[in-house]
Structure formats: C-alpha cells, structure tokens
Write an enzyme that holds these catalytic residues in place. Sequence first.
Site, short mmCIF file in Angstrom:
data_model
loop_
_atom_site.label_atom_id
_atom_site.label_comp_id
_atom_site.label_asym_id
_atom_site.label_seq_id
_atom_site.Cartn_x
_atom_site.Cartn_y
_atom_site.Cartn_z
N GLY A 10 0.74 7.18 -7.69
CA GLY A 10 1.71 6.63 -6.73
C GLY A 10 2.48 5.44 -7.28
N LYS A 13 7.85 19.14 -4.03
CA LYS A 13 8.79 18.86 -2.96
C LYS A 13 9.84 17.82 -3.31
CE LYS A 13 5.82 19.84 0.96
NZ LYS A 13 5.12 19.20 2.07
N ARG A 19 -9.57 6.20 -16.49
CA ARG A 19 -9.26 4.88 -15.90
C ARG A 19 -10.33 3.84 -16.27
NH1 ARG A 19 -6.77 6.16 -9.87
NH2 ARG A 19 -4.61 6.45 -10.57
N GLY A 25 -0.68 12.24 -11.66
CA GLY A 25 -1.89 13.03 -11.87
C GLY A 25 -1.64 14.42 -12.44
C1 3PG Z 1 -4.65 6.02 -7.10
O1 3PG Z 1 -5.63 6.74 -7.20
O2 3PG Z 1 -3.48 6.44 -7.23
C2 3PG Z 1 -4.86 4.56 -6.87
O3 3PG Z 1 -6.19 4.23 -7.06
C3 3PG Z 1 -4.39 4.16 -5.49
O4 3PG Z 1 -5.15 4.81 -4.51
P1 3PG Z 1 -4.59 4.94 -3.04
O5 3PG Z 1 -3.48 5.95 -3.09
O6 3PG Z 1 -5.75 5.38 -2.19
O7 3PG Z 1 -4.06 3.58 -2.63
#
Ligand code: 3PG
Length: 395
Positions: free
Chosen positions: A377, A197, A36, A354
């Site tokens: 996310g 899931k 990142r 991830g």
């Molecule tokens: C992540 O790691 O997916 C982003 O940095 C967002 O982090 P968060 O889920 O804590 O908002």
Amino acid sequence: MGWKVLDDMELAGRRVLVRVDINVPVEDGRVTDPTRIERIVPTLRDILAAGGKPILLAHFDRPKGKVVPEMSLGQLVPALAAATGAPVAFARDCVGDIAAAAVAGMQPGQVLLLENTRFHPGEEANDPDFARALAANGDVFVNDAFSAAHRAHASTTGIAHLLPACAGRLMAEELSALDRALGNPERPVLAIVGGAKVSTKIDLLRNLVGKVQSLVIGGGMANTFLAARGLPVGRSLCEHDLADTARAILAEAEAQGCAIILPADLVVAREFRAHAPAQVVAADACPDGAMILDIGPVSVAHVTRAIAAARTLVWNGPVGAFETPPFDAATMEIARAAAAKTRAGRLVSVAGGGDTVAALNAAGVAGDMTYVSTAGGAFLEWMEGKVLPGVAALG
Ligand code: 3PG
Ligand code: MG
C-alpha cells in the site's frame, strides 16, 4: 533529503525504539516469506554495533484495537533471532509496566520485541497519550517501516514528534530507490501498471501520466480501457462504470505527451483455471463468452521494445492472471526482459507491491532488479504522488 539517518544519532547506551514492518505471511506458525524480517537486519546490527539497545515496535495483521492471540508478535521471535543472529526477548505488551520491565532488563547485544501495537486502539487512532506511552520506553526513535509509512499511527507518526527521530537503513534505502525511479529519474521513464482494477489505481495513473514518458496498462484494468474505446471484452473483469475516467486518463496522457501502451492482442479463455484452453486474439476481437486473462505476444513485443527504449522502469502490478498458468506468460517474459537490461547496467528498475514481487520471484529475477520495495500500500500511495505521513513525520 530532509531527514536524519542512523549515523546522525547518538546511540551508545541509548534505548532505541525502532518501528519495523514485520507484517510477514505466516502459515501454520511458519513464516513463509521472511523478506521483511531480513530487510531490517542492517538497521538492527548497526544499532547494536553502536552500543544501542534496539526495542522493536511493530504491528501484525489487523486486530483492530483488541488483543487477538493469533496475531501476537511472539510467534515471530524465532524468525527474528535467526535473521539477526542476536538473542531476541519478547514483552507481552508494548506499553506500561510489562514493556518498561522488559526494557529495564535488556542485556547488551540483545534485541527486544514488543507486542503488536495494534492490540491498543490508540495505535491506529494516533492517540497522543498512547504515543507518549510508547515513547516512554525510548531515548531515540528510528523509523525503518517504509511499508507502513502510509499509516498515520501512533508508532509511525505520533512518536516521531516526541523523541529525536531518524530513518533506519531500510527506510533510507527505499526512499532513495524511489527517488531514483520517479523523483529524480534518468529519462525516458517507463511505467508498467497492471492488476485487476482501475478503481484502485485512478490516482496512480493520473500521477504517472504527468511524470513518465510511456505507460503500459495491462492486467484486468486494461479491459476497462479497451471497453472505454468501444472494444468488446466478453465476460472479462471490467469496470464499465469507469469508462469516462479511463477516457479522461487517456486524454490527460495525450495532453502531457505520455505514450499509453494498451494491449494490441489478448490471451482469452472460456474458463479461468490452470491450463484452461486459451487462444490469442486481436484486441478488438474478444469473443462473446470469453475472458481476457493475459496480454498476447504482440503486446509483449510492444512492452519489451518500450523497456529497450527506457532508462528507468517503475513497475506495479502483473499484466495477466500470473498465478494461473498459462496466463503468467506475458508477465514472466516482461520480468525477464527488465531483469536482463538491468543486469547489463542499462536500466534502473524499481518494482513494488505484493503481486509484483511474487511475479518477479516466480520468474526468478527479483534479485536482478535495481530495487524491489518491501511495500504494498505504501508503494502505491508513493506512486500516487502522496506524501506518506510516516516519512513526513521524520522531516
Ligand atoms: C502491509 O502489509 O502492507 C503493511 O504492513 C501495512 O499493513 P496494513 O495495510 O494492515 O496497514
Ligand atoms: Mg496490506
């Protein structure tokens, strides 16, 4: 697309607040995956080259509105300096006198990193006063944090309405890659969705069946679909309460002409540990005391055939318990097949999340995919067809 990019902005001599996502994994003070950080470098270099002063806004972990010293961004200064090749200064607060003094003291060619925005409760609350306090340190706002764009926070959305705003290089790259995968793709499009899931991916599956021509369902979530069809799943991870949901998704796929590819055979074991004795069984033959931990070779052949037929692939989630060999086998083979066809110039392949990125790295093929998103996310919410607030705020 409806947003400005760096080239549209006047940057010379300007204080450029750049929202980045440098929420990287750190172990014993060492960054274990700098991806990142590396991916924001083009934006920072271009701002510096244009004579702008890059001031970084970022979060780290989830301190929930309090100062948590272990979550200080100060620990990332060496990694940022190494990646950018520029001197990196650090301010112990992202607003107020400390931040203002650090900004006033910036030297040409320098990057300034401000402390974790999430140390203030106003960040996640998207508090207008906090957004104004952030904006006070800049003339221009650049959002380069696609992977945090699903959060409607002060540093991702609030501030975008207070300053001239644009997308950074990484943000623009992510958005155009995702558009190539699902927005405006070459057909046929194949999606591979895995992971543990169904419950976390219901919206995603519903959106995909209306957009893609074939959908592979693998991983633990496939067990829920098998069970919904009345097949035995032994002691496998399975959300039996979602049987109706699974059946509804299958019916919707049928109505929309989306071919669902469920496992035809399974790799099962009595224990979930590395190198546990495993056996391949047909999809309707999971023994009572066994767990389904990967898809079998016939299923892999179905998936690789689907890849061979596709022009575009979007992938989120491993199809087996890939961190625990031998249950990584199917995910690795699928990754290699996708990479080979992409290398040959016959497939646009976009992956994110991830676990998926970790699996592609383990297979040694992340660099062969057309695009690997830095987002977790945010990638999921985008696959769900949602408008990401951080992107919408740039419009
Ligand atoms: C992540 O790691 O997916 C982003 O940095 C967002 O982090 P968060 O889920 O804590 O908002
Ligand atoms: Mg996260």
